[in-house]
Enzyme design. Structure first.
Site, PDB file in Angstrom:
ATOM      1  N   SER A  68       0.781  -1.180   0.069  1.00 28.28           N
ATOM      2  CA  SER A  68      -0.015   0.105   0.091  1.00 28.28           C
ATOM      3  C   SER A  68       0.893   1.306  -0.016  1.00 28.28           C
ATOM      4  O   SER A  68       0.547   2.279  -0.761  1.00 28.28           O
ATOM      5  CB  SER A  68      -0.857  -0.006   1.368  1.00 28.28           C
ATOM      6  OG  SER A  68      -1.555  -1.104   1.372  1.00 28.28           O
ATOM      7  N   ARG A  81      -7.623  -0.215 -11.722  1.00 26.38           N
ATOM      8  CA  ARG A  81      -8.575  -0.455 -10.985  1.00 26.38           C
ATOM      9  C   ARG A  81     -10.048  -0.647 -11.673  1.00 26.38           C
ATOM     10  O   ARG A  81     -10.718  -1.488 -11.010  1.00 26.38           O
ATOM     11  CB  ARG A  81      -8.769   1.037  -9.775  1.00 26.38           C
ATOM     12  CG  ARG A  81      -7.930   0.792  -8.830  1.00 26.38           C
ATOM     13  CD  ARG A  81      -7.657   2.059  -7.777  1.00 26.38           C
ATOM     14  NE  ARG A  81      -6.503   1.701  -7.118  1.00 26.38           N
ATOM     15  CZ  ARG A  81      -5.646   2.724  -6.498  1.00 26.38           C
ATOM     16  NH1 ARG A  81      -5.773   4.002  -7.239  1.00 26.38           N
ATOM     17  NH2 ARG A  81      -4.580   2.523  -6.069  1.00 26.38           N
ATOM     18  N   ARG A 133     -31.908 -28.055  -8.197  1.00 25.01           N
ATOM     19  CA  ARG A 133     -32.052 -28.749  -7.096  1.00 25.01           C
ATOM     20  C   ARG A 133     -33.313 -28.715  -6.157  1.00 25.01           C
ATOM     21  O   ARG A 133     -33.983 -27.702  -5.947  1.00 25.01           O
ATOM     22  CB  ARG A 133     -30.862 -28.012  -5.926  1.00 25.01           C
ATOM     23  CG  ARG A 133     -30.616 -28.698  -4.537  1.00 25.01           C
ATOM     24  CD  ARG A 133     -30.041 -29.909  -4.756  1.00 25.01           C
ATOM     25  NE  ARG A 133     -29.739 -30.679  -3.543  1.00 25.01           N
ATOM     26  CZ  ARG A 133     -29.099 -31.746  -3.163  1.00 25.01           C
ATOM     27  NH1 ARG A 133     -28.857 -32.487  -4.178  1.00 25.01           N
ATOM     28  NH2 ARG A 133     -28.755 -32.061  -2.197  1.00 25.01           N
ATOM     29  N   HIS A 158     -25.363 -23.594  -3.269  1.00 25.41           N
ATOM     30  CA  HIS A 158     -24.784 -24.872  -3.870  1.00 25.41           C
ATOM     31  C   HIS A 158     -24.863 -26.043  -2.734  1.00 25.41           C
ATOM     32  O   HIS A 158     -24.588 -27.215  -2.933  1.00 25.41           O
ATOM     33  CB  HIS A 158     -23.412 -24.753  -4.351  1.00 25.41           C
ATOM     34  CG  HIS A 158     -23.418 -24.183  -5.847  1.00 25.41           C
ATOM     35  ND1 HIS A 158     -23.576 -22.975  -6.247  1.00 25.41           N
ATOM     36  CD2 HIS A 158     -23.191 -24.862  -7.092  1.00 25.41           C
ATOM     37  CE1 HIS A 158     -23.601 -22.768  -7.569  1.00 25.41           C
ATOM     38  NE2 HIS A 158     -23.506 -24.009  -8.219  1.00 25.41           N
ATOM     39  N   GLY A 159     -24.929 -25.720  -1.426  1.00 27.74           N
ATOM     40  CA  GLY A 159     -25.015 -26.463  -0.189  1.00 27.74           C
ATOM     41  C   GLY A 159     -23.713 -27.307  -0.222  1.00 27.74           C
ATOM     42  O   GLY A 159     -22.692 -26.642  -0.756  1.00 27.74           O
ATOM     43  N   GLU A 177      -4.319  -4.046  -6.671  1.00 28.41           N
ATOM     44  CA  GLU A 177      -4.517  -2.799  -7.149  1.00 28.41           C
ATOM     45  C   GLU A 177      -4.909  -1.833  -6.214  1.00 28.41           C
ATOM     46  O   GLU A 177      -5.704  -0.854  -6.300  1.00 28.41           O
ATOM     47  CB  GLU A 177      -5.478  -2.507  -8.522  1.00 28.41           C
ATOM     48  CG  GLU A 177      -5.301  -3.355  -9.687  1.00 28.41           C
ATOM     49  CD  GLU A 177      -4.046  -3.074 -10.314  1.00 28.41           C
ATOM     50  OE1 GLU A 177      -3.478  -2.150 -10.126  1.00 28.41           O
ATOM     51  OE2 GLU A 177      -3.755  -4.036 -11.081  1.00 28.41           O
ATOM     52  N   GLU A 214      -9.461  -0.570   2.092  1.00 25.28           N
ATOM     53  CA  GLU A 214      -8.965   0.675   2.823  1.00 25.28           C
ATOM     54  C   GLU A 214      -8.362   1.667   2.231  1.00 25.28           C
ATOM     55  O   GLU A 214      -8.625   2.934   2.416  1.00 25.28           O
ATOM     56  CB  GLU A 214      -8.155  -0.030   3.865  1.00 25.28           C
ATOM     57  CG  GLU A 214      -8.789  -0.860   5.141  1.00 25.28           C
ATOM     58  CD  GLU A 214      -9.061  -2.280   4.672  1.00 25.28           C
ATOM     59  OE1 GLU A 214      -8.376  -2.702   3.841  1.00 25.28           O
ATOM     60  OE2 GLU A 214      -9.820  -2.963   5.113  1.00 25.28           O
TER      61      GLU A 214
HETATM   62  C1  LIG Z   1      -1.850 -12.412  -6.282  1.00 24.10           C
HETATM   63  C2  LIG Z   1      -1.200 -11.100  -6.216  1.00 24.10           C
HETATM   64  C3  LIG Z   1      -0.993 -10.449  -7.429  1.00 24.10           C
HETATM   65  C4  LIG Z   1      -0.432  -9.094  -7.039  1.00 24.10           C
HETATM   66  N1  LIG Z   1       0.420  -8.512  -8.194  1.00 24.10           N
HETATM   67  C5  LIG Z   1       1.072  -7.393  -8.259  1.00 24.10           C
HETATM   68  C6  LIG Z   1       1.549  -7.002  -9.202  1.00 24.10           C
HETATM   69  O1  LIG Z   1       1.486  -7.442 -10.494  1.00 24.10           O
HETATM   70  N2  LIG Z   1       2.340  -5.869  -9.245  1.00 24.10           N
HETATM   71  C7  LIG Z   1       2.621  -5.105  -8.038  1.00 24.10           C
HETATM   72  O2  LIG Z   1       3.276  -4.252  -7.946  1.00 24.10           O
HETATM   73  N3  LIG Z   1       1.892  -5.828  -6.922  1.00 24.10           N
HETATM   74  C8  LIG Z   1       1.153  -6.999  -6.996  1.00 24.10           C
HETATM   75  N4  LIG Z   1       0.570  -7.256  -5.922  1.00 24.10           N
HETATM   76  C9  LIG Z   1       0.581  -6.522  -4.652  1.00 24.10           C
HETATM   77  C10 LIG Z   1      -0.641  -6.149  -4.071  1.00 24.10           C
HETATM   78  O3  LIG Z   1      -0.623  -4.711  -4.866  1.00 24.10           O
HETATM   79  C11 LIG Z   1      -0.712  -5.611  -2.437  1.00 24.10           C
HETATM   80  O4  LIG Z   1      -0.381  -6.776  -1.918  1.00 24.10           O
HETATM   81  C12 LIG Z   1      -1.423  -4.772  -2.023  1.00 24.10           C
HETATM   82  O5  LIG Z   1      -1.411  -3.644  -2.579  1.00 24.10           O
HETATM   83  C13 LIG Z   1      -1.387  -4.632  -0.619  1.00 24.10           C
HETATM   84  O6  LIG Z   1      -0.401  -4.257  -0.030  1.00 24.10           O
HETATM   85  P1  LIG Z   1       0.354  -5.621   1.028  1.00 24.10           P
HETATM   86  O7  LIG Z   1       0.140  -6.887   0.659  1.00 24.10           O
HETATM   87  O8  LIG Z   1       1.800  -5.001   1.110  1.00 24.10           O
HETATM   88  O9  LIG Z   1      -0.431  -5.016   2.369  1.00 24.10           O
HETATM   89  P2  LIG Z   1      -0.123  -3.832   3.284  1.00 24.10           P
HETATM   90  O10 LIG Z   1       0.192  -2.689   2.680  1.00 24.10           O
HETATM   91  O11 LIG Z   1       0.986  -4.318   4.163  1.00 24.10           O
HETATM   92  O12 LIG Z   1      -1.480  -3.795   4.395  1.00 24.10           O
HETATM   93  C14 LIG Z   1      -1.758  -4.632   5.065  1.00 24.10           C
HETATM   94  C15 LIG Z   1      -3.291  -4.204   5.786  1.00 24.10           C
HETATM   95  O13 LIG Z   1      -3.227  -3.024   6.246  1.00 24.10           O
HETATM   96  C16 LIG Z   1      -4.192  -2.304   5.713  1.00 24.10           C
HETATM   97  N5  LIG Z   1      -3.500  -0.776   5.484  1.00 24.10           N
HETATM   98  C17 LIG Z   1      -2.304  -0.507   5.084  1.00 24.10           C
HETATM   99  N6  LIG Z   1      -2.252   0.972   4.975  1.00 24.10           N
HETATM  100  C18 LIG Z   1      -3.422   1.303   5.735  1.00 24.10           C
HETATM  101  C19 LIG Z   1      -3.834   2.470   5.671  1.00 24.10           C
HETATM  102  N7  LIG Z   1      -2.853   3.688   5.512  1.00 24.10           N
HETATM  103  N8  LIG Z   1      -4.989   2.760   6.430  1.00 24.10           N
HETATM  104  C20 LIG Z   1      -5.725   1.643   6.540  1.00 24.10           C
HETATM  105  N9  LIG Z   1      -5.450   0.589   6.430  1.00 24.10           N
HETATM  106  C21 LIG Z   1      -4.334   0.360   6.006  1.00 24.10           C
HETATM  107  C22 LIG Z   1      -4.356  -2.798   4.234  1.00 24.10           C
HETATM  108  O14 LIG Z   1      -5.652  -2.279   3.699  1.00 24.10           O
HETATM  109  C23 LIG Z   1      -4.400  -4.380   4.615  1.00 24.10           C
HETATM  110  O15 LIG Z   1      -5.540  -4.635   5.381  1.00 24.10           O
HETATM  111  C24 LIG Z   1      -0.293  -8.746  -6.072  1.00 24.10           C
HETATM  112  C25 LIG Z   1      -0.808  -9.275  -4.881  1.00 24.10           C
HETATM  113  C26 LIG Z   1      -1.167 -10.488  -4.912  1.00 24.10           C
HETATM  114  C27 LIG Z   1      -1.794 -11.087  -3.792  1.00 24.10           C
END
Ligand SMILES: Cc1cc2nc3c(=O)[nH]c(=O)nc-3n(C[C@H](O)[C@H](O)[C@H](O)COP(=O)(O)OP(=O)(O)OC[C@H]3O[C@@H](n4cnc5c(N)ncnc54)[C@H](O)[C@@H]3O)c2cc1C
Length: 397
Positions: free
Chosen positions: A136, A256, A281, A351-352, A376, A380
């Protein structure tokens, strides 16, 4: 599915493209999706079919060999593809974002070099912002690119690259330290050419292997380790360092809408499966669809499908009209992904016990839907974007 998720005001060309894609999804994707997913196999034949249809160049301008279609056309195509299998939409999504970034921000040389080959699918893009310690909080990126004359040396670890192994171009966001006060102004996008595959694919660049995921299988998601990787300054997107954050945010804004479209596609499929199953069903002497509790579930699911589709279409049209759509794209992504999780869950319940069997498609959709709550930008983060935009607009006097 005649009634739900219709879009008013489409051109003949848009309708023709969508009809072709829907036919392809029904014949070439849905019948194979379960087997490919459970085998975690890359959909090579499906990708070849999409290349033939020109889908890799759908939004690339005609002068660069693409079809020059709008974000709306793209989003409606993605909705259809995700209705068949979300992983397939994942193959083209990162490609589409990178093509958008090159088209909007690339130098003319970069456009001439990349876009025609991207239009045919010869070059397929991945994009890389996230790192092991951050997703994030994009401005906190640690991967560094240090300039020395006409080249940069990149060091650092990236995480979660969708199509990291199967692509041959990565749009990489790295820290270049431009001396700007604001952290996000010290980030730069690089166009990293690399061969497909895993291991040390180029001197100083390793793609370790596929990350094992709960769903969204078939499409590879990887790490990328840069260790003394050298790249020319001519590979800085747009030729100017320090603009990477803005490039990526533009990319994820269209991304997005795309994720919202994927959520719509999965929700449509979950509804289709539920409405069909509910009429077959029987319990207590009648189809379960005739129990009001189930009929009301179907009504609520269909209403959510419709609302999500309309918001997604609105956000796409706004971007196509050249207006800023951060709030609308955030709203569409938030609503569509949350509704998708709810609709999928309700379809699963309808679908049970069979919903828990791997023989039924809903089992796969249940594992796909949660990703849309994260990719994306999480819900939050969408709420942060929406509320910031609203406070800008409704500033108290
Ligand atoms: C299958 C998959 C494919 C992906 N593909 C790509 C890709 O192609 N390229 C790429 O760059 N990334 C990719 N991602 C990464 C994805 O964009 C990130 O996982 C996502 O942005 C969340 O970041 P994080 O996992 O570090 O969670 P974190 O940022 O660590 O967040 C953890 C939790 O804290 C919450 N949080 C964080 N900051 C705040 C705030 N300021 N206020 C309130 N809540 C907050 C979040 O909502 C979440 O619930 C992919 C992820 C997955 C799982």
């Amino acid at each position: 599915m005649a009634r739900l998720a219709q879009t008013a005001g489409l051109t003949d060309i848009q309708r023709e493209i969508l009809a072709t894609v829907k036919d392809f999804v029904d014949k070439e994707i849905i019948p194979h999706a379960q087997a490919l997913e459970h085998a975690d196999a890359y959909p090579t034949d499906i990708v070849a079919g999409m290349r033939e249809m020109g889908l890799f160049g759908l939004t690339i301008p005609e002068e660069y060999g693409g079809l020059g279609e709008s974000l709306l056309t793209y989003a409606l195509v993605v909705e259809q593809i995700a209705r068949g299998w979300m992983s397939v939409s994942g193959v083209i999504n990162t490609h589409f974002i990178v093509a958008h970034m090159v088209k909007q921000h690339g130098t003319e040389d970069q456009k001439q070099h990349y876009l025609p080959k991207m239009a045919t699918g010869e070059i397929r893009g991945a994009f890389s912002m996230s790192e092991p310690d951050l997703g994030s909080d994009v401005a906190a990126i640690k991967t560094r690119a240090r300039r020395d004359g006409d080249t940069y040396t990149v060091d650092g670890a990236k995480m979660w690259l969708t199509n990291g192994g199967s692509s041959n171009l990565i749009a990489l966001l790295a820290r270049t330290d431009e001396g700007a006060e604001k952290p996000h102004q010290n980030l730069t996008t690089f166009l990293v050419d690399k061969p497909e595959g895993f291991g040390e694919v180029a001197p100083g660049l390793t793609i370790p292997g596929k990350i094992e995921k709960m769903g969204y299988k078939g499409v590879d998601t990887t790490e990328a380790v840069f260790d003394g990787y050298r790249i020319g300054a001519d590979k800085v997107l747009g030729g100017a360092a320090g603009k990477g954050f803005a490039h990526m945010m533009d990319g994820v804004e269209v991304g997005r809408v795309n994720v919202a479209a994927r959520a719509c596609g999965i929700a449509i499929r979950a509804f289709e499966l539920a409405v069909d199953y509910a009429q077959q069903r029987r319990t207590f002497g009648k189809p379960i669809a005739e129990h009001q509790a189930i009929a009301f579930k179907l009504a609520e699911m269909a209403t959510k499908v419709e609302a999500a589709h309309l918001m997604m279409v609105n956000a796409a049209r706004l971007k196509d009209s050249g207006q800023r759509n951060d709030v609308e794209a955030g709203m569409a992504k938030l609503l569509a992904s949350e509704y998708c999780a709810e609709v999928t869950q309700e379809s699963f319940r309808i679908h049970g016990g069979y919903g828990y069997s791997k023989e039924y498609e809903i089992e796969r959709l249940m594992r796909e839907a949660p990703f849309l709550l994260i990719g994306e930008g999480t819900s939050e983060i969408q709420k942060t974007i929406i509320s910031r935009g609203l406070l800008r607009e409704y500033r108290a006097r």
